[in-house]
Write a protein that holds these residues in place. Structure first.
Motif, short mmCIF file in Angstrom:
data_model
loop_
_atom_site.label_atom_id
_atom_site.label_comp_id
_atom_site.label_asym_id
_atom_site.label_seq_id
_atom_site.Cartn_x
_atom_site.Cartn_y
_atom_site.Cartn_z
N ALA A 83 0.83 -1.20 0.00
CA ALA A 83 0.00 0.00 0.00
C ALA A 83 0.87 1.26 0.00
O ALA A 83 0.55 2.25 -0.69
CB ALA A 83 -0.93 -0.01 1.20
N LEU A 84 1.94 1.24 0.76
CA LEU A 84 2.82 2.40 0.80
C LEU A 84 3.47 2.66 -0.56
O LEU A 84 3.62 3.82 -0.98
CB LEU A 84 3.91 2.19 1.86
N GLN A 85 3.84 1.60 -1.24
CA GLN A 85 4.44 1.77 -2.57
C GLN A 85 3.43 2.26 -3.58
O GLN A 85 3.74 3.10 -4.43
CB GLN A 85 5.05 0.44 -3.02
N LEU A 86 2.20 1.77 -3.49
CA LEU A 86 1.16 2.24 -4.40
C LEU A 86 0.79 3.69 -4.11
O LEU A 86 0.53 4.47 -5.03
CB LEU A 86 -0.07 1.34 -4.27
N ARG A 87 0.78 4.06 -2.83
CA ARG A 87 0.49 5.46 -2.48
C ARG A 87 1.58 6.36 -3.02
O ARG A 87 1.32 7.47 -3.48
CB ARG A 87 0.39 5.59 -0.97
N ASP A 88 2.83 5.89 -2.98
CA ASP A 88 3.93 6.68 -3.52
C ASP A 88 3.78 6.90 -5.02
O ASP A 88 4.21 7.93 -5.54
CB ASP A 88 5.26 5.97 -3.22
N ARG A 89 3.13 5.96 -5.70
CA ARG A 89 2.89 6.08 -7.15
C ARG A 89 1.53 6.70 -7.45
O ARG A 89 1.13 6.77 -8.61
CB ARG A 89 2.96 4.70 -7.79
N ASN A 90 0.82 7.12 -6.41
CA ASN A 90 -0.52 7.69 -6.55
C ASN A 90 -1.48 6.70 -7.22
O ASN A 90 -2.30 7.06 -8.06
CB ASN A 90 -0.47 8.99 -7.37
#
Length: 504
Positions: free
Chosen positions: A223-230
């Motif tokens: 989730a953190l990586q996806l949030r970083d990619r918006n």
């Protein structure tokens, strides 16, 4: 005008840095472990030095004659471990190292950004100046240290000393894959703060690079990586909440809980496969290498703090005067006698420098503990504003000496292991003459005031000055503007425009 020769006698003063003085200053900057390495090299180069491994008060000698001849000389020598407690502090006049040789302290220096940690941090760069001959080519092949990488981001992103200390503790809790282990409630209890404060700091750390670091589960890491990619939309979050269905390849159930069709599911699964489930593996890990404290502190039943150097890592060296006496008798020629004299002077200076180093470290550490006692007793939120000058003035030393002592020196406390320089933070005066306020605490107060303002009552910088003055904080308008800009908060005009558009 006639040009003539004449002889004048002039008197002047100059500061000369002898090799021995340079050596003593270098010793002051080293940690105990680095000092041990340095002593090992000196033992190899100087045959008159010996390691006192068994804590002997005198050396065992080859003959009774040599021992008797050296007995009186040995009685005047000092073993560095004899100065490991705070009750043997030397007078300032006995400390020739207390001089600003580098001219580093011509102004009021605020606190440095701490690069310390708790319970197991090794900066990877401890040791002060680099060895002679080390060039850029020698560092090209070194792997990136994850801890240093995170600490650098911590120093840039978090200014509040309370949050920074919490962040340092959390950095020590990540495993080799980058996941956070341990209980946040235990961190709060150790540091004397609320769990909510720890969780808020963790949220900031989870924005660090590499994306996905500080996650507590695989789903949170992704989730953190996806949030970083918006790319963390509700459908993707629902997919992450049901990774067990993905593992069992239950397509129908996944499409149902995510509210998507088969084509979207394929694309979302492809995105997840492109993520890194172990974001820290690209970095060199040193988590398992605990830092060894140079200074120990514990509290007596009467409430007094006992400060002492860590004798387990403090090297013990003595000059073998029996050997000196023997080779001096057997020396043939001026060259041999000069060599023995030079080595003896070097050995005696080293022992004296170790004594000075021990007493200076104890003086500085003892004063830091005295001024930060509220932190050790009540927790991280009671960290007192402190700068090097405060310590230097209290113990009668120069700021440059305090700077050298607090570099790469770690203090083992009931609340963890910290680098001494961590305890320095800037401050602002109290409007009514009370205790000073931490600059980071003032910055946090400004942020809170702005976050709680309403659209019809936007706070200007002048109004913020008035509110802070009501809290007993003396601060100039330009300082408020500087703090606001450091928090990346727009001006009152821009905030009013943004909130007006948001309402409309």
């Amino acid at each position: 005008m006639a040009v003539t020769q004449r002889m004048d006698l002039r008197q002047s003063q100059s500061l000369v840095m002898t090799p021995q003085l340079q050596q003593a200053i270098k010793l002051l900057e080293l940690s105990n472990l680095e000092l041990s390495d340095y002593i090992e090299r000196e033992l190899e180069q100087n045959p008159l030095l010996e390691r006192d491994e068994e804590g002997r008060s005198d050396f065992e000698h080859d003959s009774e004659g040599d021992g008797a001849q050296a007995e009186s000389a040995n009685a005047d020598l000092t073993d560095s471990a004899d100065f490991a407690t705070s009750d043997v502090l030397a007078a300032s006049a006995d400390l020739p190292l207390d001089t600003d040789y580098d001219n580093l302290w011509s102004d009021d220096s605020a606190a440095v950004a701490p690069s310390s940690s708790l319970n197991g941090w090794d900066s990877g760069g401890r040791g002060g100046s680099a060895d002679e001959g080390s060039g850029l080519e020698q560092t090209l092949g070194s792997a990136i240290n994850l801890r240093d990488h995170l600490l650098a981001q911590l120093g840039l992103s978090i200014t509040d000393p309370t949050d920074r200390m919490i962040g340092l503790q959390l950095i020590d809790m990540i495993d080799e894959a980058g996941y956070l282990g341990g209980d946040l409630e235990q961190v709060a209890e150790l540091l004397g703060c609320t769990v909510a404060r720890v969780e808020a700091t963790l949220a900031k750390l989870q924005e660090f690079d590499p994306a996905g670091i500080f996650a507590r589960s695989l789903a949170e890491c992704l989730a953190l990586q996806l949030r970083d990619r918006n790319r963390l939309d509700p459908a993707m979050q629902a997919l992450l909440d049901n990774l067990h269905l993905l593992a069992s390849r239950d397509r129908e159930a996944l499409m149902r809980v995510c509210g998507i069709d088969g084509e979207d599911l394929v694309e979302m699964v492809a995105e997840i496969k492109a993520l890194n489930p172990k974001p820290a593996l690209a970095y060199e890990m040193v988590v398992t290498s605990p830092v060894t404290p140079d200074i120990l502190m514990h509290r007596q039943s009467a409430g007094e703090w006992i400060i002492e150097l860590n004798s387990e890592t403090l090297p013990r060296v003595l000059v073998n005067n029996a050997y000196v006496a023997r080779i001096s008798r057997e020396a043939k020629g001026k060259a041999e006698r000069d060599y023995i004299t030079e080595r003896l002077n070097s050995a005696n200076w080293l022992v004296k420098s170790l004594h000075q180093r021990a007493t200076t470290i104890l003086k500085v550490a003892t004063e830091i503990v005295r001024q930060q006692e509220a932190f050790f007793l009540h927790g991280v939120q009671h960290l007192k504003p402190l700068i090097r000058r405060d310590i230097a003035t209290a113990i009668g030393m120069h700021e440059s000496t305090v700077s050298r002592v607090t570099t790469n020196k770690y203090l083992a406390t009931p609340r963890g292991v910290y680098e001494l320089k961590y305890f320095f933070t800037a401050s602002l005066a109290h409007a009514n003459g009370g205790d000073a306020h931490s600059a980071e605490a003032v910055r946090s107060r400004i942020k809170h005031l702005i976050e709680t303002e309403t659209a019809d009552a936007i706070l200007s910088d002048d109004r913020l000055v008035e509110l802070l003055h009501g809290d007993g904080i003396t601060i100039a308008r330009r300082t408020v503007a500087k703090y606001r800009e450091s928090l990346r908060i727009p001006s009152s005009v821009q905030r009013r425009r943004d909130k007006t558009l948001r309402i409309g």
